[in-house]
Design a protein around this motif. Structure first.
Motif, PDB file in Angstrom:
ATOM      1  N   PHE A  35       0.510  -1.226   0.225  1.00 35.60           N
ATOM      2  CA  PHE A  35      -0.321   0.054  -0.440  1.00 35.60           C
ATOM      3  C   PHE A  35       0.882   1.152   0.375  1.00 35.60           C
ATOM      4  CE2 PHE A  35      -2.636  -2.867   2.007  1.00 35.60           C
ATOM      5  CZ  PHE A  35      -3.584  -3.772   1.159  1.00 35.60           C
ATOM      6  N   HIS A  40      -4.119  -0.408  -3.452  1.00 36.69           N
ATOM      7  CA  HIS A  40      -4.871  -0.191  -3.050  1.00 36.69           C
ATOM      8  C   HIS A  40      -5.756  -1.335  -2.709  1.00 36.69           C
ATOM      9  CE1 HIS A  40      -6.695  -0.095  -6.883  1.00 36.69           C
ATOM     10  NE2 HIS A  40      -5.823   0.620  -7.456  1.00 36.69           N
ATOM     11  N   SER A  41      -6.697  -1.117  -2.339  1.00 41.38           N
ATOM     12  CA  SER A  41      -7.888  -2.497  -1.847  1.00 41.38           C
ATOM     13  C   SER A  41      -8.334  -3.224  -3.267  1.00 41.38           C
ATOM     14  CB  SER A  41      -8.849  -2.081  -1.327  1.00 41.38           C
ATOM     15  OG  SER A  41      -9.900  -1.251  -1.332  1.00 41.38           O
ATOM     16  N   LEU A  42      -8.665  -2.539  -4.768  1.00 46.05           N
ATOM     17  CA  LEU A  42      -9.299  -3.438  -5.640  1.00 46.05           C
ATOM     18  C   LEU A  42      -7.642  -3.847  -5.600  1.00 46.05           C
ATOM     19  CD1 LEU A  42     -11.145  -0.872  -7.213  1.00 46.05           C
ATOM     20  CD2 LEU A  42     -11.813  -3.161  -6.149  1.00 46.05           C
ATOM     21  N   ALA A  44      -5.099  -5.053  -4.613  1.00 40.30           N
ATOM     22  CA  ALA A  44      -4.973  -5.758  -3.566  1.00 40.30           C
ATOM     23  C   ALA A  44      -5.252  -7.772  -3.696  1.00 40.30           C
ATOM     24  CB  ALA A  44      -5.323  -5.858  -2.123  1.00 40.30           C
ATOM     25  N   ALA A  45      -7.542  -7.123  -3.955  1.00 35.39           N
ATOM     26  CA  ALA A  45      -7.620  -8.637  -4.172  1.00 35.39           C
ATOM     27  C   ALA A  45      -6.970  -9.207  -5.661  1.00 35.39           C
ATOM     28  CB  ALA A  45      -8.835  -8.046  -4.630  1.00 35.39           C
ATOM     29  N   LEU A  61      -7.580 -12.592   1.978  1.00 41.71           N
ATOM     30  CA  LEU A  61      -6.975 -11.403   1.133  1.00 41.71           C
ATOM     31  C   LEU A  61      -6.772 -11.075   2.599  1.00 41.71           C
ATOM     32  CD1 LEU A  61      -7.280  -8.710  -0.869  1.00 41.71           C
ATOM     33  CD2 LEU A  61     -10.134  -8.683  -0.218  1.00 41.71           C
ATOM     34  N   ARG A  62      -7.621 -11.177   4.158  1.00 45.17           N
ATOM     35  CA  ARG A  62      -7.669 -10.148   5.454  1.00 45.17           C
ATOM     36  C   ARG A  62      -5.994 -10.678   5.374  1.00 45.17           C
ATOM     37  NH1 ARG A  62     -10.461 -14.210   9.742  1.00 45.17           N
ATOM     38  NH2 ARG A  62      -9.761 -15.966   9.308  1.00 45.17           N
ATOM     39  N   PHE A  65      -4.048  -8.354   3.616  1.00 42.39           N
ATOM     40  CA  PHE A  65      -4.246  -6.864   4.787  1.00 42.39           C
ATOM     41  C   PHE A  65      -3.191  -6.747   5.832  1.00 42.39           C
ATOM     42  CE2 PHE A  65      -7.729  -6.196   1.898  1.00 42.39           C
ATOM     43  CZ  PHE A  65      -7.714  -5.453   1.597  1.00 42.39           C
TER      44      PHE A  65
END
Length: 89
Positions: A35, A40-42, A44-45, A61-62, A65
Motif C-alpha cells: 500500500f 489499494h484494496s482493488l 490487493a484483491a 485477502l485479510r 491486508f
C-alpha cells in the motif's frame, strides 16, 4: 518439510515481479509495503487472486491486508507448504 532457502529466494523474486507488474512499477523489494508503493484494496484483491492461481495456494485477502509485503506472503506460502508436506507424510 518447509521450502528450502533457494526455493524461497526464487519465490521471493517471482513474487516481487508479480507485485511490480500489478502495481505497474519497475521494482518492488521483499520489504516494501504494497500500500505504501501505490497499492489499494482493488489491486490487493487482484494480487491475492493471482497469487492463489499462479502459486496454487490459498491466500486470504485479510492475511494480505495484515502484512502486505512479499516477505510476509512468502512466509504464508512456506507455512502452507509445510502443512501440505505434513499431510502427505
Amino acid at each position: 518439510m518447509p521450502i528450502d532457502r533457494l526455493a524461497r529466494k526464487s519465490l521471493e523474486a517471482s513474487m516481487c515481479d508479480l507485485f511490480a507488474e500489478c502495481l505497474d512499477i519497475e521494482t518492488v523489494s521483499v520489504t516494501d509495503d504494497f500500500f505504501d508503493v501505490g497499492g489499494h484494496s482493488l489491486l490487493a484483491a487482484e494480487v491475492v487472486a493471482r497469487i492463489s492461481i499462479e502459486f496454487e495456494v490459498n491466500l486470504r485477502l485479510r492475511d494480505f491486508f495484515r502484512n502486505p509485503t512479499v516477505a510476509h506472503v512468502c512466509e504464508l506460502i512456506a507455512e502452507q507448504e509445510g502443512v501440505v508436506s505434513g499431510e502427505r507424510s
